[in-house]
Design an enzyme around this catalytic site. Structure first.
Site, PDB file in Angstrom:
ATOM      1  N   ARG A  78     -20.690  -2.624 -15.704  1.00 37.30           N
ATOM      2  CA  ARG A  78     -20.168  -2.079 -14.452  1.00 37.30           C
ATOM      3  C   ARG A  78     -19.877  -3.190 -13.440  1.00 37.30           C
ATOM      4  O   ARG A  78     -18.978  -3.065 -12.622  1.00 37.30           O
ATOM      5  CB  ARG A  78     -21.169  -1.092 -13.832  1.00 37.30           C
ATOM      6  N   SER A 120      -3.912  -6.369 -11.470  1.00 41.58           N
ATOM      7  CA  SER A 120      -2.727  -5.551 -11.775  1.00 41.58           C
ATOM      8  C   SER A 120      -2.515  -4.492 -10.697  1.00 41.58           C
ATOM      9  O   SER A 120      -2.376  -3.304 -10.974  1.00 41.58           O
ATOM     10  CB  SER A 120      -2.872  -4.886 -13.148  1.00 41.58           C
ATOM     11  N   SER A 149       2.711  -4.523  -7.025  1.00 39.40           N
ATOM     12  CA  SER A 149       2.721  -3.142  -7.525  1.00 39.40           C
ATOM     13  C   SER A 149       3.951  -2.899  -8.386  1.00 39.40           C
ATOM     14  O   SER A 149       4.902  -3.686  -8.371  1.00 39.40           O
ATOM     15  CB  SER A 149       2.725  -2.158  -6.350  1.00 39.40           C
ATOM     16  N   CYS A 150       3.932  -1.798  -9.116  1.00 39.15           N
ATOM     17  CA  CYS A 150       5.081  -1.438  -9.957  1.00 39.15           C
ATOM     18  C   CYS A 150       6.327  -1.260  -9.089  1.00 39.15           C
ATOM     19  O   CYS A 150       7.429  -1.659  -9.476  1.00 39.15           O
ATOM     20  CB  CYS A 150       4.788  -0.162 -10.740  1.00 39.15           C
ATOM     21  N   THR A 151       6.144  -0.692  -7.903  1.00 42.48           N
ATOM     22  CA  THR A 151       7.282  -0.432  -7.012  1.00 42.48           C
ATOM     23  C   THR A 151       7.837  -1.729  -6.427  1.00 42.48           C
ATOM     24  O   THR A 151       9.057  -1.912  -6.339  1.00 42.48           O
ATOM     25  CB  THR A 151       6.883   0.561  -5.899  1.00 42.48           C
ATOM     26  N   GLY A 210       2.899   0.400   0.309  1.00 37.26           N
ATOM     27  CA  GLY A 210       3.079  -0.928   0.910  1.00 37.26           C
ATOM     28  C   GLY A 210       4.114  -1.756   0.176  1.00 37.26           C
ATOM     29  O   GLY A 210       4.308  -2.934   0.463  1.00 37.26           O
ATOM     30  N   ARG A 232       5.679  11.571  -3.940  1.00 32.07           N
ATOM     31  CA  ARG A 232       5.080  11.791  -5.252  1.00 32.07           C
ATOM     32  C   ARG A 232       5.642  13.108  -5.789  1.00 32.07           C
ATOM     33  O   ARG A 232       5.590  14.130  -5.102  1.00 32.07           O
ATOM     34  CB  ARG A 232       3.550  11.852  -5.143  1.00 32.07           C
ATOM     35  N   ASN A 314       7.084   3.034 -14.265  1.00 31.73           N
ATOM     36  CA  ASN A 314       6.025   2.488 -13.421  1.00 31.73           C
ATOM     37  C   ASN A 314       4.768   2.085 -14.197  1.00 31.73           C
ATOM     38  O   ASN A 314       3.948   1.334 -13.707  1.00 31.73           O
ATOM     39  CB  ASN A 314       5.654   3.462 -12.300  1.00 31.73           C
TER      40      ASN A 314
END
Length: 333
Positions: A78, A120, A149-151, A210, A232, A314
């Site tokens: 963890r 990531s 980010s993917c965006t 963002g 979304r 994405n």
């Protein structure tokens, strides 16, 4: 070939692993996830509702995850500081839990023998890199980086091409974004973001992102010139960016198409795609580009004001860029 550990075997962790095996560019040697035992990992890696069954072999053997005959060490810690990455031979760690996204938290991986960490996700303080946009600015002194980010990975390559040729005075981005794991299947509590807690399959949900502001971090000349928001929507995967911007230099829509097409065949090949086909979102499922410009969907109000549309998987497009960033970093060792 750089040896990689993956922390968090969720959507991105599993797909980075798939991308690594598909491309053969990096060597996954270890995976850590305290919430998924080995046999469950086999199942989750093999079967994927979005991208289909893994084309290869996957099994559990002698306490290891064996993919295409390659044995991968499994940890179930963890606390990132307790993962013995060094013992497993992992040099780079992909931090894909979505939890340890700051320099301090991601830095815990270095205690276990990792040399570098690739987050990531966007990070508040780690330097962000977008392949094809600012990856050349990476240098060896950096131990912890973010793949944004993917965006941002979809928007930045397009914004770069447009800005380099015509100059972006200012712009607003909207991403129409597929469901992700942070959303709720039915209405539920969601902290301060009340709308985010509404049922994902039932609603179009306005949300913050963002991603547009982050473009200003990877393309400094655009800092303060872009912002954006998200809707979304109830689709499982594939999202689309709508960049509406004012251009410094006059440009016909055909001129824009031309420069984007040139970039897609040249410096941004494999990162920025280009299509004139009558496509819809499903057509980009499992696409490996960061961004695919939809020439037929964009519109111009006049020679200075345009709306540009670009698609992205994405999940999988982004996961492939994580692999590419690690390859680039390894080339600088």
């Amino acid at each position: 070939m750089v040896k990689v550990g993956v922390n968090g075997f969720g959507r991105i962790g599993r797909l980075v692993t798939r991308a690594a095996f598909n491309s053969g560019k990096v060597d996954v040697v270890a995976i850590n996830d305290p919430f998924i035992d080995l046999h469950y990992m086999v199942y989750m890696f093999q079967y994927d509702s979005t991208h289909g069954k893994f084309h290869g072999t996957v099994k559990a053997e002698n306490g290891k995850l064996v993919i295409n005959g390659k044995a991968i060490t499994i940890f179930q810690e963890r606390d990132p500081a307790n993962i013995k990455w060094g013992d497993a031979g992992a040099e780079y760690v992909v931090e894909s839990t979505g939890v340890f996204t700051t320099m301090e938290k991601a830095g815990a991986h270095l205690k276990g023998g990792a040399k570098r960490v690739i987050i990531s996700a966007p990070s508040a303080d780690a330097p962000m890199f977008v392949m094809g946009v600012n990856h050349e600015k990476y240098d060896n002194s950096l131990k912890i980086v973010s793949n944004a980010s993917c965006t941002t990975n979809c928007l930045a390559p397009l914004a770069k091409v447009i800005h380099d040729h015509f100059g972006i005075v200012e712009g607003l981005m909207t991403t129409v974004h597929a469901i992700t794991a942070t959303q709720k299947t039915v209405d539920g509590p969601s902290g301060k973001l009340w709308r985010d807690g509404r049922g994902a399959a039932q609603n179009i949900i306005p949300a913050s992102t963002g991603a547009a502001k982050a473009v200003g971090k990877v393309i400094p000349e655009l800092n303060g010139k872009l912002t954006g928001m998200a809707f979304r929507v109830p689709t499982p995967n594939v999202s689309v960016v709508d960049l509406t911007c004012r251009l410094e230099k006059a440009a016909k829509y055909d001129d824009i198409k031309k420069v984007v097409k040139q970039a897609s065949e040249g410096p941004l090949k494999g990162i920025l795609g280009y299509t004139e086909d009558q496509v819809v979102s499903c057509d980009f499922n499992s696409a490996t580009h960061s961004s695919t410009f939809d020439a037929g969907a964009g519109i111009a109000l006049n020679d200075h004001f345009v709306k540009l549309i670009s698609w992205y998987d994405n999940e999988f497009g982004y996961s492939n860029r994580v692999v590419d960033l690690m390859v680039h970093m390894a080339s600088k060792e």
